[in-house]
Design an enzyme around this catalytic site. Structure first.
Site, PDB file in Angstrom:
ATOM      1  N   ASP A  68      -5.587  -0.828  -8.218  1.00 37.13           N
ATOM      2  CA  ASP A  68      -5.218  -1.789  -7.016  1.00 37.13           C
ATOM      3  C   ASP A  68      -6.056  -2.826  -7.716  1.00 37.13           C
ATOM      4  O   ASP A  68      -7.140  -3.426  -6.652  1.00 37.13           O
ATOM      5  CB  ASP A  68      -5.462  -1.526  -5.829  1.00 37.13           C
ATOM      6  N   HIS A  98       1.240  -1.402   0.189  1.00 36.84           N
ATOM      7  CA  HIS A  98      -0.335  -0.051   0.122  1.00 36.84           C
ATOM      8  C   HIS A  98       1.055   1.143   0.349  1.00 36.84           C
ATOM      9  O   HIS A  98       0.394   2.559  -0.273  1.00 36.84           O
ATOM     10  CB  HIS A  98      -1.324   0.306   1.288  1.00 36.84           C
ATOM     11  N   THR A 125      -7.420  -6.941  -8.923  1.00 37.22           N
ATOM     12  CA  THR A 125      -7.401  -8.447  -8.518  1.00 37.22           C
ATOM     13  C   THR A 125      -6.112  -8.662  -9.857  1.00 37.22           C
ATOM     14  O   THR A 125      -6.169  -8.302 -10.352  1.00 37.22           O
ATOM     15  CB  THR A 125      -7.813  -9.066  -8.534  1.00 37.22           C
ATOM     16  N   ASP A 126      -5.772 -10.299  -9.687  1.00 40.39           N
ATOM     17  CA  ASP A 126      -4.714 -10.602 -10.966  1.00 40.39           C
ATOM     18  C   ASP A 126      -5.945 -10.778 -12.078  1.00 40.39           C
ATOM     19  O   ASP A 126      -7.180 -10.581 -12.450  1.00 40.39           O
ATOM     20  CB  ASP A 126      -4.755 -12.019 -10.509  1.00 40.39           C
ATOM     21  N   ASP A 168     -18.124  -0.601 -12.267  1.00 35.41           N
ATOM     22  CA  ASP A 168     -16.717  -1.388 -12.725  1.00 35.41           C
ATOM     23  C   ASP A 168     -15.804  -0.411 -13.148  1.00 35.41           C
ATOM     24  O   ASP A 168     -15.685   0.957 -13.929  1.00 35.41           O
ATOM     25  CB  ASP A 168     -17.390  -2.497 -13.894  1.00 35.41           C
ATOM     26  N   GLY A 169     -14.339  -0.650 -13.118  1.00 32.99           N
ATOM     27  CA  GLY A 169     -13.753   0.765 -12.408  1.00 32.99           C
ATOM     28  C   GLY A 169     -13.843   0.577 -14.619  1.00 32.99           C
ATOM     29  O   GLY A 169     -13.140   1.495 -14.845  1.00 32.99           O
ATOM     30  N   ASP A 212     -10.234  -2.562  -0.158  1.00 35.92           N
ATOM     31  CA  ASP A 212      -9.784  -3.231   1.783  1.00 35.92           C
ATOM     32  C   ASP A 212     -10.217  -1.888   2.410  1.00 35.92           C
ATOM     33  O   ASP A 212      -9.394  -1.757   3.552  1.00 35.92           O
ATOM     34  CB  ASP A 212      -8.982  -4.251   1.316  1.00 35.92           C
ATOM     35  N   PRO A 226     -13.887 -10.546 -12.459  1.00 37.48           N
ATOM     36  CA  PRO A 226     -13.680  -9.568 -12.768  1.00 37.48           C
ATOM     37  C   PRO A 226     -12.336  -8.625 -13.041  1.00 37.48           C
ATOM     38  O   PRO A 226     -12.205  -7.670 -13.694  1.00 37.48           O
ATOM     39  CB  PRO A 226     -13.946  -8.986 -11.225  1.00 37.48           C
TER      40      PRO A 226
HETATM   41  N1  SAM Z   1      -3.219  -6.082  -3.657  1.00 32.02           N
HETATM   42  C1  SAM Z   1      -4.158  -7.416  -3.857  1.00 32.02           C
HETATM   43  C2  SAM Z   1      -3.058  -7.772  -5.565  1.00 32.02           C
HETATM   44  O1  SAM Z   1      -2.003  -7.049  -5.460  1.00 32.02           O
HETATM   45  O2  SAM Z   1      -3.550  -8.818  -6.260  1.00 32.02           O
HETATM   46  C3  SAM Z   1      -5.872  -6.703  -4.601  1.00 32.02           C
HETATM   47  C4  SAM Z   1      -5.951  -6.066  -3.905  1.00 32.02           C
HETATM   48  S1  SAM Z   1      -7.816  -5.247  -3.738  1.00 32.02           S
HETATM   49  C5  SAM Z   1      -8.889  -5.935  -2.760  1.00 32.02           C
HETATM   50  C6  SAM Z   1      -8.229  -5.985  -5.680  1.00 32.02           C
HETATM   51  C7  SAM Z   1      -9.973  -5.461  -5.382  1.00 32.02           C
HETATM   52  O3  SAM Z   1     -10.021  -5.535  -7.391  1.00 32.02           O
HETATM   53  C8  SAM Z   1     -11.257  -6.465  -5.891  1.00 32.02           C
HETATM   54  O4  SAM Z   1     -11.487  -6.026  -3.699  1.00 32.02           O
HETATM   55  C9  SAM Z   1     -11.635  -6.537  -6.045  1.00 32.02           C
HETATM   56  O5  SAM Z   1     -13.136  -7.184  -5.970  1.00 32.02           O
HETATM   57  C10 SAM Z   1     -11.605  -5.202  -6.799  1.00 32.02           C
HETATM   58  N2  SAM Z   1     -11.725  -5.495  -8.977  1.00 32.02           N
HETATM   59  C11 SAM Z   1     -11.796  -6.617  -9.302  1.00 32.02           C
HETATM   60  N3  SAM Z   1     -12.317  -5.911 -10.796  1.00 32.02           N
HETATM   61  C12 SAM Z   1     -12.774  -4.754 -10.581  1.00 32.02           C
HETATM   62  C13 SAM Z   1     -12.953  -4.144 -11.785  1.00 32.02           C
HETATM   63  N4  SAM Z   1     -13.079  -4.528 -12.475  1.00 32.02           N
HETATM   64  N5  SAM Z   1     -13.403  -2.697 -11.225  1.00 32.02           N
HETATM   65  C14 SAM Z   1     -13.468  -2.759 -10.175  1.00 32.02           C
HETATM   66  N6  SAM Z   1     -13.092  -3.269  -8.640  1.00 32.02           N
HETATM   67  C15 SAM Z   1     -12.408  -4.405  -9.702  1.00 32.02           C
END
Ligand code: SAM
Length: 294
Positions: free
Chosen positions: A167, A73, A169-170, A149-150, A97, A174
């Protein structure tokens, strides 16, 4: 790349297996499962462990732990904001988070932080079960939380930002759309001139293809594209790459004196990983990553 829901019925004494890589699985001893939900978007579990404290996993992939979250972070937030030097408006994509939101709000110059998270449950359950991460950030008057959705948000918003931090997910489920050329093009669209984009870019020892993929896709929209690194203990595989992109190449080479001055004026002395020296050193990439930047 794998993932998918964690097994049903996990509890104290069981081991949580991360399913991110086809033939390597790190495991965590569970002392207690605090929350479990199959949300509209993904499988969400929060559990307690002896070593990492409370842990959030989505689709069996570790997202954040209480004990080492500060590394990621602080580096995802302070490097782009300090390098920019005059950031007032920040956009966070993902990050439900609240850890990056918390760090961004530490900057006195920052007037507004918009966080666009697709999954409401991530925000609510981290607030309830992992409050040491967001602390009061979601209550700050500068915070603008958007559940959406971002990719759609950056395609449609009329707002402009000095720094965009992805920030996510992989690139599965989503999060996949947040690694596309179109998404990066729209991130460039919503940035003010010379603004900075930073993004989660995987662990190169295990995910080298992700380095090449995002480098090529971001370069279609940005003049200066690169990476910096940090070692996050709960992200298996050693150094993590964090993506850097801007149209202002000077921002990647801000002098150590200027960085130290900005850190002092931002009141950022009390950090646990980030320092002016780490800021500069993080852009020195190990040789094994360089061939993938093409
Ligand atoms: N630090 C972590 C990593 O490096 O893997 C990521 C943590 S953060 C909790 C990831 C967030 O991205 C999740 O809460 C997920 O719901 C969000 N996310 C995934 N796809 C997304 C999208 N299309 N738009 C917005 N948020 C999204």
């Amino acid at each position: 790349m794998t993932g998918g829901p964690a097994p049903e019925g996990l509890g104290a004494g069981d081991w949580f297996q991360e399913r991110l890589f086809p033939n390597v699985r790190q495991t965590f001893e569970i002392t207690k499962v605090l929350y479990r939900e199959r949300t509209e978007h993904q499988d969400l579990i929060i559990f307690e462990t002896p070593t990492y404290g409370r842990v959030l996993a989505l689709d069996s992939i570790i997202q954040v732990t209480e004990k080492d979250e500060y590394v990621y972070h602080e580096m995802m937030t302070h490097v782009p904001i300090v390098a920019h030097g005059r950031a007032r408006r920040v956009l966070i994509i993902g990050g439900g988070d609240g850890g990056i939101l918390r760090e961004a709000l530490r900057h006195k110059t920052v007037e507004r932080v918009t966080l666009v998270e697709i999954d409401r449950s991530v925000v609510d359950m981290c607030l309830e079960h992992m409050p040491t991460i967001p602390r009061k950030a979601f209550k700050d008057r500068r915070t603008n939380l958007v559940i959406a959705d971002g990719a759609k948000f950056v395609a449609e918003t009329q707002e402009r930002y000095d720094v965009v931090i992805v920030d996510s997910t992989d690139p599965v489920g989503p999060g996949e759309v947040l690694f596309t050329e179109g998404f990066y093009r729209n991130c460039h669209r919503v940035l003010t001139p010379g603004g900075v984009l930073a993004n989660q870019n995987g662990v190169p020892f295990m995910q080298a293809d992700e380095v090449t993929m995002t480098y090529r896709r971001r370069r279609k929209s940005f003049k200066d594209v690169g990476f910096y690194v940090a070692a996050v203990p709960s992200y298996y595989g050693g150094l993590m790459t964090l993506g850097w992109a801007s149209d202002n190449p000077r921002l990647r080479a801000v002098s150590p004196v200027a960085i130290a001055r900005r850190v002092a004026s931002a009141g950022l002395e009390k950090t646990r990983y980030y320092t002016p020296a780490i800021h500069q050193a993080a852009f020195a990439l190990p040789a094994f990553i360089l061939p993938h930047i093409r």
